[in-house]
Design a protein around this motif. Structure first.
Motif, mmCIF file in Angstrom:
data_model
loop_
_atom_site.group_PDB
_atom_site.id
_atom_site.type_symbol
_atom_site.label_atom_id
_atom_site.label_comp_id
_atom_site.label_asym_id
_atom_site.label_seq_id
_atom_site.Cartn_x
_atom_site.Cartn_y
_atom_site.Cartn_z
ATOM 1 N N ALA A 117 34.523 42.499 34.578
ATOM 2 C CA ALA A 117 35.769 41.884 35.014
ATOM 3 C C ALA A 117 35.479 40.521 35.633
ATOM 4 O O ALA A 117 34.514 40.353 36.372
ATOM 5 N N LYS A 118 36.321 39.543 35.296
ATOM 6 C CA LYS A 118 36.102 38.179 35.792
ATOM 7 C C LYS A 118 37.438 37.499 36.041
ATOM 8 O O LYS A 118 38.334 37.554 35.207
ATOM 9 N N ILE A 119 37.565 36.848 37.193
ATOM 10 C CA ILE A 119 38.774 36.098 37.545
ATOM 11 C C ILE A 119 38.568 34.629 37.215
ATOM 12 O O ILE A 119 37.505 34.062 37.494
ATOM 13 N N ARG A 120 39.593 34.028 36.642
ATOM 14 C CA ARG A 120 39.611 32.580 36.406
ATOM 15 C C ARG A 120 40.846 32.026 37.093
ATOM 16 O O ARG A 120 41.956 32.519 36.885
ATOM 17 N N ILE A 121 40.681 31.008 37.942
ATOM 18 C CA ILE A 121 41.786 30.358 38.646
ATOM 19 C C ILE A 121 42.048 29.015 37.975
ATOM 20 O O ILE A 121 41.102 28.259 37.698
ATOM 21 N N ARG B 37 40.111 38.873 33.442
ATOM 22 C CA ARG B 37 39.769 39.348 32.093
ATOM 23 C C ARG B 37 38.908 40.595 32.195
ATOM 24 O O ARG B 37 38.143 40.758 33.142
ATOM 25 N N ARG B 38 39.033 41.460 31.181
ATOM 26 C CA ARG B 38 38.287 42.715 31.134
ATOM 27 C C ARG B 38 38.509 43.539 32.397
ATOM 28 O O ARG B 38 37.591 44.089 32.979
ATOM 29 N N CYS B 39 39.771 43.620 32.807
ATOM 30 C CA CYS B 39 40.148 44.350 34.018
ATOM 31 C C CYS B 39 40.291 45.837 33.683
ATOM 32 O O CYS B 39 41.176 46.214 32.910
ATOM 33 N N PRO B 40 39.431 46.699 34.243
ATOM 34 C CA PRO B 40 39.503 48.130 33.932
ATOM 35 C C PRO B 40 40.872 48.705 34.290
ATOM 36 O O PRO B 40 41.499 48.287 35.269
ATOM 37 N N ALA B 41 41.334 49.658 33.501
ATOM 38 C CA ALA B 41 42.636 50.275 33.753
ATOM 39 C C ALA B 41 42.675 50.841 35.165
ATOM 40 O O ALA B 41 41.744 51.501 35.610
ATOM 41 N N GLY B 42 43.754 50.524 35.876
ATOM 42 C CA GLY B 42 43.917 51.021 37.229
ATOM 43 C C GLY B 42 44.809 50.114 38.042
ATOM 44 O O GLY B 42 45.342 49.123 37.551
ATOM 45 N N CYS C 93 46.177 46.969 35.871
ATOM 46 C CA CYS C 93 45.387 46.566 34.710
ATOM 47 C C CYS C 93 45.388 47.661 33.656
ATOM 48 O O CYS C 93 45.495 48.840 33.974
ATOM 49 N N ASP C 94 45.239 47.230 32.395
ATOM 50 C CA ASP C 94 45.199 48.178 31.282
ATOM 51 C C ASP C 94 43.909 48.047 30.476
ATOM 52 O O ASP C 94 43.807 48.555 29.370
ATOM 53 N N GLY C 95 42.937 47.339 31.008
ATOM 54 C CA GLY C 95 41.667 47.162 30.311
ATOM 55 C C GLY C 95 41.523 45.796 29.671
ATOM 56 O O GLY C 95 40.452 45.450 29.196
ATOM 57 N N GLY C 96 42.589 44.998 29.676
ATOM 58 C CA GLY C 96 42.552 43.675 29.047
ATOM 59 C C GLY C 96 42.646 42.548 30.060
ATOM 60 O O GLY C 96 42.002 42.567 31.097
ATOM 61 N N VAL D 61 40.173 53.173 46.531
ATOM 62 C CA VAL D 61 38.843 53.267 47.136
ATOM 63 C C VAL D 61 38.563 52.062 48.026
ATOM 64 O O VAL D 61 37.845 52.158 49.009
ATOM 65 N N GLY D 62 39.141 50.906 47.672
ATOM 66 C CA GLY D 62 38.949 49.691 48.457
ATOM 67 C C GLY D 62 37.771 48.846 48.046
ATOM 68 O O GLY D 62 37.552 47.775 48.598
ATOM 69 N N THR D 63 36.997 49.284 47.074
ATOM 70 C CA THR D 63 35.844 48.506 46.637
ATOM 71 C C THR D 63 36.298 47.238 45.922
ATOM 72 O O THR D 63 37.363 47.195 45.321
ATOM 73 N N THR D 64 35.486 46.210 46.007
ATOM 74 C CA THR D 64 35.800 44.935 45.358
ATOM 75 C C THR D 64 35.437 45.019 43.886
ATOM 76 O O THR D 64 34.295 45.317 43.536
ATOM 77 N N LEU D 65 36.419 44.752 43.027
ATOM 78 C CA LEU D 65 36.186 44.738 41.583
ATOM 79 C C LEU D 65 35.548 43.417 41.175
ATOM 80 O O LEU D 65 34.526 43.371 40.504
ATOM 81 N N THR D 66 36.168 42.309 41.586
ATOM 82 C CA THR D 66 35.666 40.979 41.265
ATOM 83 C C THR D 66 36.288 39.978 42.228
ATOM 84 O O THR D 66 37.325 40.245 42.842
ATOM 85 N N GLU D 67 35.674 38.818 42.353
ATOM 86 C CA GLU D 67 36.157 37.778 43.247
ATOM 87 C C GLU D 67 35.680 36.426 42.759
ATOM 88 O O GLU D 67 34.674 36.328 42.056
ATOM 89 N N THR D 68 36.420 35.387 43.147
ATOM 90 C CA THR D 68 36.007 34.029 42.816
ATOM 91 C C THR D 68 36.685 33.043 43.763
ATOM 92 O O THR D 68 37.737 33.337 44.330
ATOM 93 N N THR D 69 36.063 31.891 43.909
ATOM 94 C CA THR D 69 36.597 30.803 44.731
ATOM 95 C C THR D 69 36.573 29.539 43.885
ATOM 96 O O THR D 69 35.633 29.319 43.120
#
Length: 147
Positions: free
Chosen positions: A29-33, A64-69, A98-101, A132-140
């Protein structure tokens, strides 16, 4: 003893095989701003919408590539070393499904004193698992607020 070792290895192999795809997709999973925010617009943070309006801007991005949840977006914008406040009053703001896409991310920001102005700002987006509170992805990213 050998049967127990073989059974333990078999179970371990099954667990690793089942767990691997979920772990791989979470790491992917990756965030683009976006580089530019929206133009400044008037935002009235009062409940009655009869107060003063302050300049606000919207930051857009995608994961992108965000797991379903279900995830919570932790978003911040800093300009001139000062934090801002979310420019939203909507219930569920920051909730992402997210749905996996690929999923769009959007958050508005404002500040009362000093107000936001055209120029550079720093934006940080983080996605956290809602349960759960875990970080999936992050970006600055440094962004530009246009004139």
């Amino acid at each position: 003893m050998r049967r127990i070792s073989l059974a333990v290895l078999t179970i371990a192999a099954i667990v690793l095989t089942v767990a691997a795809p979920a772990t791989a997709s979470a790491r992917g999973a990756k965030i683009r701003i976006e580089h530019r925010t929206s133009a400044l617009y008037p935002y009235d943070p009062s409940y009655e919408q009869e107060g003063l309006a302050y300049p606000a801007t919207i930051v857009r991005g995608e994961v992108r590539r965000c797991p379903a949840g279900t995830y919570f977006l932790s978003a911040s914008l800093t300009q001139d070393g000062l934090p801002t406040v979310w420019a939203t009053s909507g219930h569920g703001a920051g909730e992402v499904t997210c749905d996996g896409g690929t999923v769009s991310l959007t958050m508005g920001f404002y500040r009362t004193d000093p107000v936001l102005h055209p120029g550079r700002a720093t934006v940080r987006f983080e996605l956290h698992d809602a349960y759960v509170g875990t970080t999936l992805t992050e970006t600055t990213r440094t962004v530009r607020i246009p004139r």
